[in-house]
Design a protein around this motif. Structure first.
Motif, PDB file in Angstrom:
ATOM      1  N   MET A 170       0.835  -1.199   0.000  1.00 48.16           N
ATOM      2  CA  MET A 170       0.000   0.000   0.000  1.00 48.16           C
ATOM      3  C   MET A 170       0.872   1.253   0.000  1.00 48.16           C
ATOM      4  O   MET A 170       0.601   2.211  -0.737  1.00 48.16           O
ATOM      5  CB  MET A 170      -0.929  -0.006   1.216  1.00 48.16           C
ATOM      6  N   ALA A 171       1.942   1.234   0.812  1.00 47.17           N
ATOM      7  CA  ALA A 171       2.863   2.377   0.839  1.00 47.17           C
ATOM      8  C   ALA A 171       3.510   2.576  -0.523  1.00 47.17           C
ATOM      9  O   ALA A 171       3.682   3.711  -0.981  1.00 47.17           O
ATOM     10  CB  ALA A 171       3.921   2.162   1.920  1.00 47.17           C
ATOM     11  N   ARG A 172       3.867   1.478  -1.186  1.00 46.78           N
ATOM     12  CA  ARG A 172       4.471   1.588  -2.512  1.00 46.78           C
ATOM     13  C   ARG A 172       3.476   2.169  -3.516  1.00 46.78           C
ATOM     14  O   ARG A 172       3.838   2.984  -4.378  1.00 46.78           O
ATOM     15  CB  ARG A 172       4.954   0.216  -2.986  1.00 46.78           C
ATOM     16  N   ALA A 173       2.207   1.763  -3.411  1.00 46.85           N
ATOM     17  CA  ALA A 173       1.185   2.332  -4.296  1.00 46.85           C
ATOM     18  C   ALA A 173       1.027   3.825  -4.032  1.00 46.85           C
ATOM     19  O   ALA A 173       0.926   4.631  -4.960  1.00 46.85           O
ATOM     20  CB  ALA A 173      -0.141   1.600  -4.106  1.00 46.85           C
ATOM     21  N   LEU A 174       1.027   4.217  -2.756  1.00 49.89           N
ATOM     22  CA  LEU A 174       0.899   5.631  -2.416  1.00 49.89           C
ATOM     23  C   LEU A 174       2.097   6.431  -2.899  1.00 49.89           C
ATOM     24  O   LEU A 174       1.977   7.623  -3.209  1.00 49.89           O
ATOM     25  CB  LEU A 174       0.739   5.788  -0.900  1.00 49.89           C
ATOM     26  N   ALA A 175       3.262   5.781  -2.992  1.00 50.80           N
ATOM     27  CA  ALA A 175       4.467   6.458  -3.474  1.00 50.80           C
ATOM     28  C   ALA A 175       4.334   6.897  -4.924  1.00 50.80           C
ATOM     29  O   ALA A 175       5.068   7.787  -5.380  1.00 50.80           O
ATOM     30  CB  ALA A 175       5.682   5.539  -3.315  1.00 50.80           C
TER      31      ALA A 175
END
Length: 265
Positions: free
Chosen positions: A155-160
């Protein structure tokens, strides 16, 4: 697409276009002219800035196909798709993390592809890990993380990717019930803090009602919009709430009817 190193504040993320995604008379067929199979038929759907929409339907109804079209991974056979905020971010059912990279480096890769300067990547990766409540996990390898932690990193990678629209293809389906419920809470919190627009695919009716502002039911193949529900149950919601259960039962009956009408089991 935005190239700043931080997610915009909630009040700044609202698209001036009036929609985060606009799907207009979209159809999709696979195969040649003689043996082609119509998977999606004349889908029209808007996702408003900051809106959370779930796509619900039986297996094989074209939910993931539609998500792939919005993501730009495939092209519709007919119709148009607009995403004014740039290329959407995409999160899959599987975390798809690179096992030879740490949690932080997986996120940094997305930042690198976005053009973020090297010196700014680690601080931003650590900020995003903090946002998904994984502070201190920057140096952990994928095998050191639980299933729920891996999905948080994903999820953090998607938000990045810093898109205004987050596409999620059954991201919690493989998790146990307790972990899934915790991540429902986390996703709701992150969505409200960032004012992202979310288009979320699921076949779990209660998950759809638990998370969304609007539930869109697709008929069985070919996928068409069969019905929509606006969810006015206040957040935060629990999956066991009486109002969630009551609406889930109504939607489940409608889903069963669609399956019966199309001869699916």
């Amino acid at each position: 697409m935005a190239t700043t190193t931080t997610l915009a504040k909630a009040e700044d993320r609202v698209s001036t276009a009036g929609h985060a995604a606009r799907i207009t008379h979209v159809s999709k067929s696979f195969g040649g002219p003689a043996g082609g199979q119509l998977v999606l038929d004349d889908i029209s759907l808007d996702v408003a800035p900051g809106e959370f929409v779930t796509l619900l339907g039986a297996s094989g109804c074209g939910k993931s196909t539609l998500l792939n079209l919005v993501a730009g991974l495939d092209r519709p056979s007919a119709g148009t798709i607009e995403t004014p905020g740039g290329r959407p971010a995409l999160m899959f059912q599987e975390h798809a993390l690179f096992p030879w990279l740490t949690a932080g480096k997986n996120i940094e890769l997305a930042l690198k592809l976005r053009g973020v300067p090297k010196a700014e990547r680690r601080p931003e990766a650590e900020r995003l890990l903090e946002l998904v409540r994984l502070s201190g996990s920057y140096g952990k390898r994928v095998h050191e993380l639980s299933g729920g932690m891996r999905q948080r990193v994903a999820m953090a990678r998607a938000l990045a990717q810093a898109g205004d629209l987050l596409l999620m293809d059954e991201p919690f389906a493989a998790l146990d019930a307790i972990t899934r419920d915790v991540l429902h809470d986390e996703l709701t919190r992150i969505w409200r803090e960032t004012n992202l627009s979310v288009l979320f695919v699921t076949h779990n009716v209660r998950e759809a009602v638990r998370l969304a502002e609007r539930v869109v039911l697709l008929s069985s193949r070919p996928g068409r919009i069969a019905r929509e529900w606006t969810i006015d149950i206040p957040q935060p919601r629990r999956i066991e709430d009486a109002a969630v259960a009551e609406l889930s039962l109504e939607i489940t009956e409608e889903l069963r009817g669609e399956i019966r009408r199309h001869g699916q089991h």
